[in-house]
Design a protein around this motif. Structure first.
Motif, short mmCIF file in Angstrom:
data_model
loop_
_atom_site.label_atom_id
_atom_site.label_comp_id
_atom_site.label_asym_id
_atom_site.label_seq_id
_atom_site.Cartn_x
_atom_site.Cartn_y
_atom_site.Cartn_z
N GLU A 110 41.23 -0.48 -13.04
CA GLU A 110 41.06 -1.52 -12.01
C GLU A 110 42.05 -2.66 -12.25
O GLU A 110 42.13 -3.22 -13.34
N GLY A 111 42.81 -2.98 -11.22
CA GLY A 111 43.75 -4.09 -11.30
C GLY A 111 45.06 -3.78 -12.00
O GLY A 111 45.94 -4.63 -12.08
N ARG A 112 45.21 -2.56 -12.51
CA ARG A 112 46.46 -2.20 -13.20
C ARG A 112 47.47 -1.62 -12.21
O ARG A 112 47.12 -0.83 -11.34
N GLU A 113 48.73 -2.00 -12.38
CA GLU A 113 49.80 -1.48 -11.53
C GLU A 113 50.42 -0.22 -12.11
O GLU A 113 51.20 0.45 -11.43
N ASP A 114 50.08 0.10 -13.36
CA ASP A 114 50.73 1.22 -14.04
C ASP A 114 49.80 2.41 -14.23
O ASP A 114 50.09 3.31 -15.02
N ALA A 115 48.67 2.44 -13.52
CA ALA A 115 47.71 3.53 -13.73
C ALA A 115 46.87 3.76 -12.48
O ALA A 115 46.70 2.86 -11.65
N SER A 116 46.36 4.98 -12.33
CA SER A 116 45.46 5.31 -11.23
C SER A 116 44.52 6.42 -11.68
O SER A 116 44.79 7.12 -12.66
N VAL A 117 43.41 6.56 -10.96
CA VAL A 117 42.47 7.64 -11.25
C VAL A 117 42.01 8.24 -9.93
O VAL A 117 41.86 7.53 -8.93
N ASN A 118 41.84 9.55 -9.91
CA ASN A 118 41.34 10.23 -8.72
C ASN A 118 40.31 11.27 -9.14
O ASN A 118 40.50 12.00 -10.11
N ALA A 119 39.20 11.32 -8.39
CA ALA A 119 38.16 12.33 -8.62
C ALA A 119 38.03 13.17 -7.36
O ALA A 119 38.07 12.65 -6.24
N SER A 120 37.89 14.48 -7.55
CA SER A 120 37.80 15.39 -6.41
C SER A 120 37.00 16.62 -6.81
O SER A 120 36.66 16.80 -7.98
N GLY A 121 36.69 17.44 -5.82
CA GLY A 121 35.98 18.69 -6.11
C GLY A 121 34.64 18.48 -6.77
O GLY A 121 34.26 19.25 -7.67
N LEU A 122 33.89 17.47 -6.34
CA LEU A 122 32.60 17.19 -6.98
C LEU A 122 31.58 18.27 -6.66
O LEU A 122 31.49 18.76 -5.54
N GLU A 123 30.81 18.65 -7.68
CA GLU A 123 29.76 19.65 -7.55
C GLU A 123 28.52 19.18 -8.28
O GLU A 123 28.63 18.46 -9.27
N GLY A 124 27.36 19.61 -7.80
CA GLY A 124 26.14 19.28 -8.53
C GLY A 124 24.89 19.58 -7.73
O GLY A 124 24.66 18.99 -6.68
N GLY A 125 24.09 20.52 -8.24
CA GLY A 125 22.81 20.83 -7.61
C GLY A 125 22.93 21.71 -6.38
O GLY A 125 24.01 21.89 -5.81
N GLN A 126 21.77 22.28 -5.98
CA GLN A 126 21.72 23.16 -4.82
C GLN A 126 20.61 22.78 -3.85
O GLN A 126 20.74 22.98 -2.65
N ALA A 127 19.54 22.19 -4.35
CA ALA A 127 18.41 21.87 -3.50
C ALA A 127 18.14 20.37 -3.54
O ALA A 127 18.28 19.72 -4.58
N VAL A 128 17.72 19.83 -2.40
CA VAL A 128 17.49 18.40 -2.31
C VAL A 128 16.28 17.96 -3.14
O VAL A 128 16.17 16.79 -3.52
#
Length: 258
Positions: A110-128
């Motif tokens: 957060e607030g850094r110009e020299d770094a980034s983070v990305n999250a994708s392809g989230l998985e978890g659980g099958q039933a509500v």
């Protein structure tokens, strides 16, 4: 022109294909630069050819990637016992642990110009109405300096707080660093002057990184104007490819080719 991939990197390929044959120049078209490819095509090409200089034709005019942005790509898995959403509500919950871990990692950049983070392809659980036994995601952290230790610590803290198991699998690494020589940088600056531009020096992750990790002078050179990369609305100004061609030929001339 509008289409997914029309700029990155169809336009780079088009400009390369438009060049005349030049002695001493090898035009390479590689696979595995994006996604989880881990630069496998560029790394194989550099190993096979041992080139003196590498120019990755990639990106927008007048961008010049003169610093390799390092990255680590991970698969993060958090495991719990599962159970009934009401009857076992006190048991550890891997989805909430994953969410907290991602928030902790986001705070690192957060607030850094020299770094980034990305999250994708989230998985978890099958039933509500059932507790997930596992939650997982793909994670990419880019930085000009190493951040992996901080990422590991962030997820370890979240896993301990939620009493769940943790597994981190490294799927790929890209180097950080710089090998562009003054001669190469000057050639890029003069080449862009040919189309009335000044270079926008940028850190980035391109196929040039495969050369940089071997100490070979390298940079990334943008050759088109457009926007929306990595989205369905990606677009390119067709006339800009002619500018890119002129600039790229001028760069090669500046390096003593042609």
């Amino acid at each position: 022109l509008y289409a997914p991939g029309v700029g990155d990197n169809t336009s780079g390929v088009a400009v390369l294909l438009s060049l005349p044959e030049l002695p001493g120049v090898v035009r390479g078209f590689t696979v595995g630069e994006e996604g989880l490819g881990n630069l496998k095509g560029a790394r194989a090409l550099v190993e096979a050819l041992s080139p003196e200089v590498v120019v990755a034709v990639d990106g927008y005019l007048p961008g010049v990637v003169d610093r390799a942005l390092g990255s680590v790509r991970l698969r993060v898995r958090l495991q719990g016992p599962g159970g009934h959403a009401w009857g076992d509500r006190r048991l550890p919950h891997p989805v909430f642990a994953l969410a907290e871990g991602l928030c902790r990692v986001r705070a690192l950049v957060e607030g850094r110009e020299d770094a980034s983070v990305n999250a994708s392809g989230l998985e978890g659980g099958q039933a509500v109405n059932a507790l997930p036994q596992e939650a997982a995601c793909l994670l990419e952290v880019r930085a000009l300096a190493a951040l992996l230790q901080g990422v590991e610590a962030a997820f370890a803290e979240a896993a301990r707080a939620h009493r769940v198991g943790l597994a981190l699998e490294v799927l790929g690494r890209r180097p950080a660093g710089r090998t562009a020589t003054p001669r190469l940088l000057q050639a890029a600056e003069r080449a862009l002057a040919e189309v009335g531009e000044r270079p926008q020096w940028l850190p980035g992750s391109t196929d040039a990184s495969a050369a940089i990790e071997r100490g070979i002078p390298a940079l990334g050179f943008g050759v088109y104007r457009g926007g929306g990369a990595h989205t369905p609305g990606e677009w390119v100004l067709p006339s800009s490819l002619l500018e890119g061609q002129r600039a790229l030929l001028a760069l090669l001339r500046g390096l003593g080719v042609g």
